[in-house]
Motif scaffolding. Structure first.
Motif, mmCIF file in Angstrom:
data_model
loop_
_atom_site.group_PDB
_atom_site.id
_atom_site.type_symbol
_atom_site.label_atom_id
_atom_site.label_comp_id
_atom_site.label_asym_id
_atom_site.label_seq_id
_atom_site.Cartn_x
_atom_site.Cartn_y
_atom_site.Cartn_z
ATOM 1 N N THR A 12 116.779 -28.737 9.181
ATOM 2 C CA THR A 12 115.353 -29.072 9.056
ATOM 3 C C THR A 12 114.914 -29.929 10.232
ATOM 4 O O THR A 12 113.874 -29.686 10.855
ATOM 5 C CB THR A 12 115.085 -29.804 7.726
ATOM 6 N N GLY A 33 104.287 -30.196 0.502
ATOM 7 C CA GLY A 33 105.501 -29.972 -0.266
ATOM 8 C C GLY A 33 105.597 -31.009 -1.363
ATOM 9 O O GLY A 33 104.994 -32.079 -1.280
ATOM 10 N N LYS A 39 109.804 -33.739 3.562
ATOM 11 C CA LYS A 39 108.757 -34.009 4.552
ATOM 12 C C LYS A 39 109.155 -35.132 5.511
ATOM 13 O O LYS A 39 108.990 -35.008 6.720
ATOM 14 C CB LYS A 39 107.428 -34.331 3.864
ATOM 15 N N PHE A 42 111.668 -33.981 7.954
ATOM 16 C CA PHE A 42 111.007 -33.182 8.980
ATOM 17 C C PHE A 42 110.443 -34.115 10.057
ATOM 18 O O PHE A 42 110.623 -33.878 11.247
ATOM 19 C CB PHE A 42 109.890 -32.334 8.352
ATOM 20 N N ILE A 124 106.845 -27.072 3.039
ATOM 21 C CA ILE A 124 108.283 -27.201 2.821
ATOM 22 C C ILE A 124 108.553 -27.016 1.327
ATOM 23 O O ILE A 124 108.020 -27.753 0.505
ATOM 24 C CB ILE A 124 108.808 -28.565 3.297
ATOM 25 N N SER A 126 111.556 -26.608 -1.615
ATOM 26 C CA SER A 126 112.960 -26.828 -1.936
ATOM 27 C C SER A 126 113.498 -25.607 -2.684
ATOM 28 O O SER A 126 112.958 -25.218 -3.710
ATOM 29 C CB SER A 126 113.085 -28.090 -2.799
ATOM 30 N N ARG A 132 115.974 -25.538 2.277
ATOM 31 C CA ARG A 132 114.519 -25.588 2.287
ATOM 32 C C ARG A 132 113.963 -24.337 2.951
ATOM 33 O O ARG A 132 114.540 -23.815 3.911
ATOM 34 C CB ARG A 132 114.004 -26.804 3.072
ATOM 35 N N ILE A 134 110.768 -23.344 5.072
ATOM 36 C CA ILE A 134 109.694 -23.975 5.829
ATOM 37 C C ILE A 134 108.792 -22.875 6.378
ATOM 38 O O ILE A 134 109.248 -21.999 7.106
ATOM 39 C CB ILE A 134 110.271 -24.860 6.948
#
Length: 137
Positions: A12, A33, A39, A42, A124, A126, A132, A134
């Motif tokens: 990620t 998300g 997040k 990210f 995003i 799960s 994940r 994306i």
């Protein structure tokens, strides 16, 4: 629309760094998300593209914004606790959005009314504990 499957936090963060490398001043990245979707991880990867340590990143849930200084300034917003758009205006969010840095926003749906139309949307999702999906639009 592009979708990626990331099977680890590192994957990620690597994807996010690649996105950061393409970012330019004035870009606004909106992260959507559920809680715990990844997040903030990210963001940790994203900021490395600007020479910022991922350890510098913490979720700004209580402060609403964190500013990171790198080759470009990165403004990390977390609007989860906002009661209304007015609160975002009061902290000067629009000045950041139209400034010389890159804005990356968690929970952007809470301030959609003040966002420009040309934001980049990243969702995003799960899939399981470490994986994940994306999606970038």
């Amino acid at each position: 629309m592009d979708s990626f499957i990331c099977k680890s936090e590192k994957a990620t963060m690597d994807l996010a760094r690649k996105m950061g490398e393409k970012a330019k001043p004035g870009d606004i990245i909106c992260l959507k998300g559920e809680l715990g979707a990844g997040k903030t991880h990210f963001v940790k990867g994203f900021v490395t593209a600007f020479g910022i340590s991922p350890e510098a990143v913490s979720s700004p849930t209580f402060s609403i914004i964190q500013e990171y200084s790198g080759t470009l300034p990165v403004y990390h917003f977390d609007f989860y606790r906002l009661e209304n758009v007015q609160e975002a205006l009061e902290i000067g969010s629009e000045e950041y959005f139209y400034g010389e840095g890159v804005s990356i926003i968690e929970w952007p749906e809470r301030v959609e009314a003040i966002l420009p139309e040309d934001v980049k949307q990243i969702h995003i999702a799960s899939i399981n504990r470490s994986t994940r999906k994306i999606t970038i639009t």
